[in-house]
Motif scaffolding. Structure first.
Motif, PDB file in Angstrom:
ATOM      1  N   PHE A 189       0.941  -1.389  -0.228  1.00 28.39           N
ATOM      2  CA  PHE A 189       0.019  -0.012  -0.177  1.00 28.39           C
ATOM      3  C   PHE A 189       0.450   1.435  -0.194  1.00 28.39           C
ATOM      4  O   PHE A 189       1.422   1.637   0.991  1.00 28.39           O
ATOM      5  CB  PHE A 189      -0.981  -0.210   1.473  1.00 28.39           C
ATOM      6  CG  PHE A 189      -1.848  -1.161   1.759  1.00 28.39           C
ATOM      7  CD1 PHE A 189      -2.691  -1.702   0.287  1.00 28.39           C
ATOM      8  CD2 PHE A 189      -1.359  -2.248   2.630  1.00 28.39           C
ATOM      9  CE1 PHE A 189      -3.581  -2.564   0.800  1.00 28.39           C
ATOM     10  CE2 PHE A 189      -2.408  -3.146   2.806  1.00 28.39           C
ATOM     11  CZ  PHE A 189      -2.571  -3.436   1.801  1.00 28.39           C
ATOM     12  N   ALA A 190       0.408   1.933  -0.731  1.00 30.78           N
ATOM     13  CA  ALA A 190       0.779   3.603  -0.537  1.00 30.78           C
ATOM     14  C   ALA A 190       0.260   4.848  -1.183  1.00 30.78           C
ATOM     15  O   ALA A 190      -0.514   4.913  -1.782  1.00 30.78           O
ATOM     16  CB  ALA A 190       2.249   3.471  -1.939  1.00 30.78           C
ATOM     17  N   GLY A 191       0.883   5.729  -0.355  1.00 30.62           N
ATOM     18  CA  GLY A 191       0.374   6.973  -0.415  1.00 30.62           C
ATOM     19  C   GLY A 191      -0.930   7.351   0.216  1.00 30.62           C
ATOM     20  O   GLY A 191       0.130   7.035   1.775  1.00 30.62           O
ATOM     21  N   GLY A 192      -1.565   8.786  -0.175  1.00 36.10           N
ATOM     22  CA  GLY A 192      -2.920   7.972   1.097  1.00 36.10           C
ATOM     23  C   GLY A 192      -2.042   9.917   1.354  1.00 36.10           C
ATOM     24  O   GLY A 192      -2.337   9.771   2.834  1.00 36.10           O
ATOM     25  N   ASN A 193      -1.461  10.812   0.976  1.00 34.26           N
ATOM     26  CA  ASN A 193      -0.918  12.304   1.934  1.00 34.26           C
ATOM     27  C   ASN A 193      -0.143  11.742   2.801  1.00 34.26           C
ATOM     28  O   ASN A 193       0.320  12.346   3.114  1.00 34.26           O
ATOM     29  CB  ASN A 193      -2.000  13.422   2.137  1.00 34.26           C
ATOM     30  CG  ASN A 193      -1.468  14.217   2.263  1.00 34.26           C
ATOM     31  OD1 ASN A 193      -0.890  15.027   1.733  1.00 34.26           O
ATOM     32  ND2 ASN A 193      -2.481  14.892   3.283  1.00 34.26           N
ATOM     33  N   SER A 194       1.019  10.887   1.527  1.00 38.00           N
ATOM     34  CA  SER A 194       2.210  10.477   2.059  1.00 38.00           C
ATOM     35  C   SER A 194       2.836   9.933   1.124  1.00 38.00           C
ATOM     36  O   SER A 194       3.193   9.389   0.701  1.00 38.00           O
ATOM     37  CB  SER A 194       1.805   9.316   3.761  1.00 38.00           C
ATOM     38  OG  SER A 194       3.265   8.325   4.576  1.00 38.00           O
ATOM     39  N   THR A 195       4.247   9.977   2.025  1.00 35.75           N
ATOM     40  CA  THR A 195       5.131   8.873   1.296  1.00 35.75           C
ATOM     41  C   THR A 195       5.877   7.930   1.440  1.00 35.75           C
ATOM     42  O   THR A 195       6.454   6.763   1.057  1.00 35.75           O
ATOM     43  CB  THR A 195       6.997  10.103   1.222  1.00 35.75           C
ATOM     44  OG1 THR A 195       7.302   9.913   2.874  1.00 35.75           O
ATOM     45  CG2 THR A 195       6.727  11.426   1.158  1.00 35.75           C
ATOM     46  N   ASN A 196       4.708   7.341   2.654  1.00 35.53           N
ATOM     47  CA  ASN A 196       4.909   5.975   3.095  1.00 35.53           C
ATOM     48  C   ASN A 196       4.436   5.045   2.407  1.00 35.53           C
ATOM     49  O   ASN A 196       3.120   4.892   1.587  1.00 35.53           O
ATOM     50  CB  ASN A 196       3.910   6.115   4.891  1.00 35.53           C
ATOM     51  CG  ASN A 196       4.619   7.272   5.690  1.00 35.53           C
ATOM     52  OD1 ASN A 196       6.145   6.821   5.288  1.00 35.53           O
ATOM     53  ND2 ASN A 196       4.340   6.814   6.447  1.00 35.53           N
ATOM     54  N   ILE A 197       5.128   4.119   2.309  1.00 34.76           N
ATOM     55  CA  ILE A 197       4.936   2.669   1.754  1.00 34.76           C
ATOM     56  C   ILE A 197       4.919   1.334   2.855  1.00 34.76           C
ATOM     57  O   ILE A 197       6.178   1.072   3.308  1.00 34.76           O
ATOM     58  CB  ILE A 197       5.672   1.719  -0.135  1.00 34.76           C
ATOM     59  CG1 ILE A 197       6.331   3.252  -0.631  1.00 34.76           C
ATOM     60  CG2 ILE A 197       5.314   1.111  -0.349  1.00 34.76           C
ATOM     61  CD1 ILE A 197       7.025   2.578  -1.521  1.00 34.76           C
ATOM     62  N   GLU A 198       4.214   0.635   2.783  1.00 37.04           N
ATOM     63  CA  GLU A 198       4.086  -0.564   3.293  1.00 37.04           C
ATOM     64  C   GLU A 198       3.838  -1.999   2.941  1.00 37.04           C
ATOM     65  O   GLU A 198       3.339  -1.204   1.774  1.00 37.04           O
ATOM     66  CB  GLU A 198       2.164  -0.237   4.909  1.00 37.04           C
ATOM     67  CG  GLU A 198       2.931   1.409   4.919  1.00 37.04           C
ATOM     68  CD  GLU A 198       1.358   1.288   6.199  1.00 37.04           C
ATOM     69  OE1 GLU A 198       1.091   0.269   6.427  1.00 37.04           O
ATOM     70  OE2 GLU A 198       0.853   2.654   7.034  1.00 37.04           O
ATOM     71  N   PHE A 199       3.640  -2.549   2.986  1.00 35.13           N
ATOM     72  CA  PHE A 199       4.113  -4.836   2.849  1.00 35.13           C
ATOM     73  C   PHE A 199       3.172  -4.838   4.038  1.00 35.13           C
ATOM     74  O   PHE A 199       3.353  -5.265   5.547  1.00 35.13           O
ATOM     75  CB  PHE A 199       4.952  -4.746   2.009  1.00 35.13           C
ATOM     76  CG  PHE A 199       5.634  -5.070   3.083  1.00 35.13           C
ATOM     77  CD1 PHE A 199       5.350  -6.442   3.177  1.00 35.13           C
ATOM     78  CD2 PHE A 199       6.676  -4.557   3.657  1.00 35.13           C
ATOM     79  CE1 PHE A 199       7.009  -6.958   3.926  1.00 35.13           C
ATOM     80  CE2 PHE A 199       7.568  -5.711   4.373  1.00 35.13           C
ATOM     81  CZ  PHE A 199       7.979  -6.143   5.112  1.00 35.13           C
ATOM     82  N   ILE A 200       2.498  -6.577   3.314  1.00 33.70           N
ATOM     83  CA  ILE A 200       2.001  -7.223   4.384  1.00 33.70           C
ATOM     84  C   ILE A 200       1.699  -8.817   3.730  1.00 33.70           C
ATOM     85  O   ILE A 200       2.399  -8.951   2.309  1.00 33.70           O
ATOM     86  CB  ILE A 200       0.167  -7.216   4.398  1.00 33.70           C
ATOM     87  CG1 ILE A 200      -0.476  -7.155   2.947  1.00 33.70           C
ATOM     88  CG2 ILE A 200       0.188  -5.848   5.454  1.00 33.70           C
ATOM     89  CD1 ILE A 200      -1.627  -7.535   3.158  1.00 33.70           C
ATOM     90  N   ASN A 201       2.366  -9.770   3.817  1.00 30.24           N
ATOM     91  CA  ASN A 201       1.903 -11.279   3.973  1.00 30.24           C
ATOM     92  C   ASN A 201       0.408 -11.134   3.560  1.00 30.24           C
ATOM     93  O   ASN A 201       0.154 -11.912   4.805  1.00 30.24           O
ATOM     94  CB  ASN A 201       2.916 -11.677   4.038  1.00 30.24           C
ATOM     95  CG  ASN A 201       2.869 -13.394   3.751  1.00 30.24           C
ATOM     96  OD1 ASN A 201       1.609 -13.203   2.452  1.00 30.24           O
ATOM     97  ND2 ASN A 201       3.643 -13.741   4.082  1.00 30.24           N
ATOM     98  N   ILE A 202       0.019 -11.756   2.550  1.00 29.30           N
ATOM     99  CA  ILE A 202      -1.450 -11.367   1.935  1.00 29.30           C
ATOM    100  C   ILE A 202      -2.019 -13.075   2.312  1.00 29.30           C
ATOM    101  O   ILE A 202      -2.667 -13.735   3.350  1.00 29.30           O
ATOM    102  CB  ILE A 202      -1.939 -11.668   0.593  1.00 29.30           C
ATOM    103  CG1 ILE A 202      -1.732  -9.671   0.257  1.00 29.30           C
ATOM    104  CG2 ILE A 202      -2.967 -11.656   0.268  1.00 29.30           C
ATOM    105  CD1 ILE A 202      -1.719  -9.754  -1.186  1.00 29.30           C
TER     106      ILE A 202
END
Length: 284
Positions: free
Chosen positions: A9-22
């Motif tokens: 997941f990325a963005g949302g008024n941010s520079t952050n990127i997050e991740f998960i193991n689906i």
């Protein structure tokens, strides 16, 4: 978090990127940072590379990441026109960016070759202009559902990802709405319906990508979500976040059965109006 299908997941008024193991459940982890702040954006992906595209105020920005490796994004190129929230579909080779505009619906479709870097090229036009719409894909077809037209719509349209041309009518959603986001395996697309013009809702719809026809009611999320990030494996879909509440809630569901969303875990930082994808979605 290693192994299995990785979602980001990325963005949302941010520079952050997050991740998960689906393929498991649990909290998201930090991945890295975008080259700039993205907001009201979407994402698309191949098995190797993830793309982040669209931004408000309107820009042409496209960033990319290598999904299997944590780290910061790099500049990919530019869309053919500046716009927010272009829904992305991919067959693994090509990412097609559909619709989006600054606070108004748009009909632009352009595309990039994911393994390369460079600017997008014209693909065709949506027959129904849309903004804040959901999308899903199979190996051959991209589907764009619901959106803002400038009112909540239940229109579903599709493209053939490997060719150029305008979108065609697919059918109608069971519930109109915008602030919608979708995810898919090769057969089934699930999307939330966001805001129907008078109230936010928890409703999810389901459609069968290889056929044409109307979507049906799938189930309800554990809470309302507007502009959530989405990602999927062959068996499971995940929706994450909400605008404007900045919820950190993630829900998951199985594509194989009609059912309500189930808690997956928590985001690092709750956001909405952002994008997500994976290295195992239905177009791969």
């Amino acid at each position: 978090q290693t192994g299995g299908t990785r979602g980001f997941f990325a963005g949302g008024n941010s520079t952050n990127i997050e991740f998960i193991n689906i393929d498991s459940t649990g909290n998201a982890s930090d991945f890295g940072d975008l080259t700039t702040t993205f907001w009201i954006n979407k994402c698309s992906a191949s098995r190797v590379r993830g793309l982040i595209h669209g931004d408000r105020p309107d820009t042409t920005n496209i960033d990319f990441i290598t999904i299997a490796q944590k780290g910061n994004a790099q500049d990919f190129g530019d869309m053919t026109a500046a716009r927010e929230d272009p829904a992305g579909v991919s067959n693994g080779t090509r990412a097609v960016l559909c619709g989006g505009q600054d606070e108004a619906p748009g009909n632009i479709i352009d595309y990039v070759t994911i393994a390369q870097t460079g600017n997008a090229v014209d693909f065709g036009d949506l027959y129904q202009q849309t903004l804040h719409q959901a999308s899903g894909e199979s190996k051959t077809r991209g589907v764009i559902a619901n959106g803002y037209t400038p009112s909540a719509t239940n229109v579903i349209q599709y493209i053939t990802t490997s060719t150029l041309g305008n979108s065609s009518d697919f059918g109608d959603a069971a519930h109109p709405g915008y602030g919608a986001s979708g995810c898919s395996n090769a057969v089934t697309m699930i999307f939330n319906t966001g805001y129907n013009g008078s109230s936010h809702n928890t409703t999810m719809n389901s459609l069968t990508i290889p056929t044409l026809g109307n979507a049906v009611f799938f189930g309800d999320l554990t809470r309302t979500m507007y502009g959530p990030g989405t990602c999927s494996s062959r068996t499971r879909g995940v929706l994450a976040g909400d605008y404007p509440s900045s919820s950190n809630v993630m829900n998951h569901f199985q594509f194989s059965s009609l059912a309500d969303g189930i808690d997956f875990g928590d985001l690092v930082s709750g956001r909405g109006h952002w994008g997500g994808s994976s290295n195992g979605h239905g177009g791969l």
